[in-house]
Design a protein around this motif. Structure first.
Motif, short mmCIF file in Angstrom:
data_model
loop_
_atom_site.label_atom_id
_atom_site.label_comp_id
_atom_site.label_asym_id
_atom_site.label_seq_id
_atom_site.Cartn_x
_atom_site.Cartn_y
_atom_site.Cartn_z
N VAL A 1 -8.20 -3.53 -0.07
CA VAL A 1 -8.02 -3.21 -1.58
C VAL A 1 -7.75 -1.67 -1.44
CG1 VAL A 1 -8.95 -3.16 -3.88
CG2 VAL A 1 -9.49 -4.94 -2.28
N GLN A 2 -6.80 -1.37 -2.17
CA GLN A 2 -6.46 0.00 -2.42
C GLN A 2 -6.73 0.58 -3.55
OE1 GLN A 2 -2.23 1.56 -1.74
NE2 GLN A 2 -3.22 3.71 -1.31
N GLU A 3 -7.86 1.14 -3.69
CA GLU A 3 -8.59 1.88 -4.88
C GLU A 3 -7.89 3.22 -5.35
OE1 GLU A 3 -10.43 0.29 -6.74
OE2 GLU A 3 -11.40 -1.37 -5.55
N ALA A 4 -7.59 3.88 -4.62
CA ALA A 4 -6.64 5.37 -4.77
C ALA A 4 -5.82 5.53 -3.43
CB ALA A 4 -7.94 6.25 -4.93
N LEU B 1 0.77 -1.10 -0.14
CA LEU B 1 -0.01 0.12 0.04
C LEU B 1 0.95 1.23 -0.12
CD1 LEU B 1 -2.70 -1.29 2.53
CD2 LEU B 1 -2.68 -1.09 0.10
N VAL B 2 0.22 2.30 -0.73
CA VAL B 2 1.07 3.54 -0.73
C VAL B 2 0.27 4.48 -0.24
CG1 VAL B 2 2.45 5.13 -2.30
CG2 VAL B 2 2.49 2.61 -2.76
N THR B 3 0.69 5.54 0.51
CA THR B 3 0.19 6.91 1.04
C THR B 3 0.24 7.94 -0.01
OG1 THR B 3 1.87 7.54 2.17
CG2 THR B 3 0.27 5.93 3.39
N ALA B 4 -0.54 8.87 0.11
CA ALA B 4 -0.27 10.27 -0.44
C ALA B 4 0.83 10.93 -0.73
CB ALA B 4 -1.49 11.06 -0.63
N ASP B 5 1.75 10.69 0.51
CA ASP B 5 2.96 11.06 0.74
C ASP B 5 4.06 10.55 0.53
OD1 ASP B 5 2.66 9.62 3.05
OD2 ASP B 5 2.97 11.29 4.36
N GLY B 6 3.78 9.32 -0.39
CA GLY B 6 4.90 8.35 -0.53
C GLY B 6 5.24 7.49 0.41
N ARG C 1 -4.83 -1.42 -6.60
CA ARG C 1 -5.23 -1.14 -7.90
C ARG C 1 -4.75 0.00 -8.33
NH1 ARG C 1 -8.76 -5.14 -8.52
NH2 ARG C 1 -10.31 -5.72 -6.86
N LEU C 2 -3.76 0.69 -7.92
CA LEU C 2 -3.22 1.90 -8.32
C LEU C 2 -2.50 1.63 -9.51
CD1 LEU C 2 -1.65 3.23 -4.94
CD2 LEU C 2 -3.55 3.81 -5.99
N SER C 3 -2.38 2.52 -10.49
CA SER C 3 -1.76 2.31 -11.89
C SER C 3 -0.31 2.68 -11.53
CB SER C 3 -2.40 3.40 -12.61
OG SER C 3 -2.15 4.46 -12.40
N PRO C 4 0.58 2.13 -12.11
CA PRO C 4 2.04 2.35 -12.02
C PRO C 4 2.30 3.99 -12.18
CG PRO C 4 1.81 0.29 -13.69
CD PRO C 4 0.34 1.15 -13.62
N ALA C 5 1.52 4.60 -12.98
CA ALA C 5 1.63 6.12 -12.87
C ALA C 5 1.34 6.85 -11.45
CB ALA C 5 0.70 6.80 -13.92
N GLN C 6 0.23 6.20 -10.91
CA GLN C 6 -0.22 6.82 -9.58
C GLN C 6 0.76 6.67 -8.58
OE1 GLN C 6 -4.06 4.67 -9.57
NE2 GLN C 6 -5.11 6.95 -9.32
N ARG C 7 1.32 5.33 -8.50
CA ARG C 7 2.28 4.97 -7.61
C ARG C 7 3.71 5.83 -7.97
NH1 ARG C 7 3.19 0.45 -4.31
NH2 ARG C 7 1.22 -0.24 -5.19
#
Length: 470
Positions: A388-391, A361-366, A448-454
């Motif tokens: 499940v991480q949707e965003a 899982l990844v948070t908005a601050d990386g 479910r994060l895209s590679p670009a979002q991550r």
């Protein structure tokens, strides 16, 4: 189990007192794990490493017979099971392992005390609560004698194989909530003086914060390190990117398979071999990698049955007080190739383990979370679960609840996740069964994060790092 109230008080302590609390915990763990005959137990383990196949077969046969008899006569779950079979006219012998049915985690989770021998006092035993990588909470008990042998085996077949002295300082990248999740300034660790261990948080692994981890490894003179491959890989990536390689005696990975790419980068960052280990809290199986690359079973822990589809079915040998017979651990792997390992040890080999992969899982601050995030379900009436991480700001938690699951448990899950990931939205979805993969494996964490979002989240944190270090 640490209550939320105790955790809040602990998080308000200054860093020095948090390390004092960690040291007290370390003193307790040393006391329950290490017996007066520790050196003897370790010496005997070293001797068994060179046993012949015939010696191992004799030992396992005798130990298996003892455990099966004890389970059938002293453990309530099995005693009732065999009594019911006898009432139906079934005269199968419990001395033969193949006569025992497969055991699912649901049964162990639902009635954990039913798997504890009736001549044991749980109040005098060490208890382990874990949900592991499958999202199914499990409770296991160990006597002091069993725990001492367990840790003697672990120590010999990890740092012992690499000639690392017990006095060497070491670090663990772990999932305990040792630091408030919202903290953005170091320290992101506690020093456990009793165990000579630097315990590093896996919940603060943002690119802009990892340089502080590298500083701590140097400051505390760490000689070797252990942790989740994904967490170690995150630290190694920044170390290599910044040109700050840190020589270690060894790196030990656990809980996830170690991929070839992870192995290469971790070895480059820490200038040593990365060794894979395999095990679970129930201690029905164990394995570690030698210098020749062989993943050797720890036969004393248990029998590993590898079924046609690769599923691992394990039977306790070490822990005869809380035995699990033909237990479906939820992992899969490949049968090893025949032949002796070049290291010269006679311990049987395991093939590649391919059933424990878990998303990060990844948070908005990386920040990236390690597999230990599934510990949020420990102690809760949950049959199965999946995060499940949707965003970046949204998690959906699928729960297959037990009969006594209530709304208060939903609130606990939300609170625990936000403690680990900050101000993130959490939606609870109750389901009859959590979806499984085509091979029947339950994935405890799905991104479910895209590679670009991550990449964007990690890049943003990396930019902050470049700004703060200049």
């Amino acid at each position: 189990m640490i209550t939320p109230g105790i955790l809040r008080v602990y998080h308000r302590l200054p860093p020095r007192l948090r390390s004092t609390a960690a040291t007290l915990r370390g003193w307790y763990l040393n006391r329950v794990r290490h017996s007066a005959d520790r050196e003897t137990l370790m010496r005997e383990t070293i001797e068994r490493d060179r046993w012949s196949a015939a010696q191992w077969e004799q030992w396992r046969s005798e130990r298996r017979a003892y455990v099966l008899h004890r389970a059938a006569t002293r453990v309530p779950f099995y005693r009732d099971q065999w009594a019911a079979r006898r009432a139906r006219g079934d005269r199968s012998s419990w001395e033969l392992l193949e006569n025992w049915p497969l055991l699912d985690k649901d049964a162990v989770r639902t009635k954990p005390h039913a798997f504890l021998a009736d001549d044991c006092d749980p109040a005098r035993m060490y208890v382990e609560h874990t949900s592991g990588t499958t999202g199914t909470p499990i409770t296991a008990w160990f006597s002091r004698t069993t725990l001492a042998m367990l840790h003697a085996i672990v120590d010999v077949r990890t740092r012992g194989w690499d000639g690392i002295e017990e006095t060497m300082r070491w670090a663990r990248l772990g999932a305990q909530l040792i630091i408030p999740i919202g903290q953005r300034r170091p320290p992101f660790w506690v020093w456990n003086a009793a165990m000579r261990q630097l315990y590093l948080s896996t919940y603060h692994l943002a690119p802009d914060l990892i340089p502080h981890y590298l500083d701590a490894l140097v400051k505390y003179r760490i000689g070797y390190i252990a942790g989740y491959p994904s967490a170690l890989h995150a630290v190694a990536h920044e170390a290599v990117r910044l040109g700050r390689t840190l020589p270690m005696a060894a790196v030990y990975t656990n809980a996830e398979p170690l991929s070839a790419d992870q192995r290469r980068l971790i070895s480059a960052a820490f200038q040593c071999s990365a060794r894979e280990t395999y095990g679970m809290a129930e201690a029905v199986a164990g394995a570690s990698e030698c210098s020749a690359g062989g993943l050797h079973q720890w036969p004393e822990f248990g029998d590993i049955e590898i079924r046609e589809d690769g599923e691992f079915v394990c039977t306790s040998l070490l822990n005869a007080d809380n035995p699990l017979i033909r237990y479906r651990v939820g992992d899969r792997g490949q049968k090893p190739q025949s032949g002796a390992c070049p290291c010269g040890r006679s311990l049987p080999l395991l093939g590649p383990i391919d059933g424990r992969s878990i998303d990060v899982l990844v948070t908005a601050d990386g920040r990236q979370t390690a597999p230990g995030v599934v510990s949020i379900f420990s102690g809760l009436p949950v049959r199965h679960s999946q995060i499940v991480q949707e965003a970046l700001d949204l998690l959906i938690v699928k729960i297959a609840p037990a009969a006594d699951f209530a709304h208060e448990h939903e609130n606990t899950i939300v609170t625990r996740l936000q403690e680990r990931m900050g101000a993130i939205r959490v939606l609870i979805e109750l389901v009859e069964e959590v979806p499984r993969t085509t091979n029947g494996k339950l994935r405890a964490v799905v991104s479910r994060l895209s590679p670009a979002q991550r990449a964007a989240a990690l890049a943003a944190a990396g930019g902050a790092a470049d700004g703060t270090r200049n």
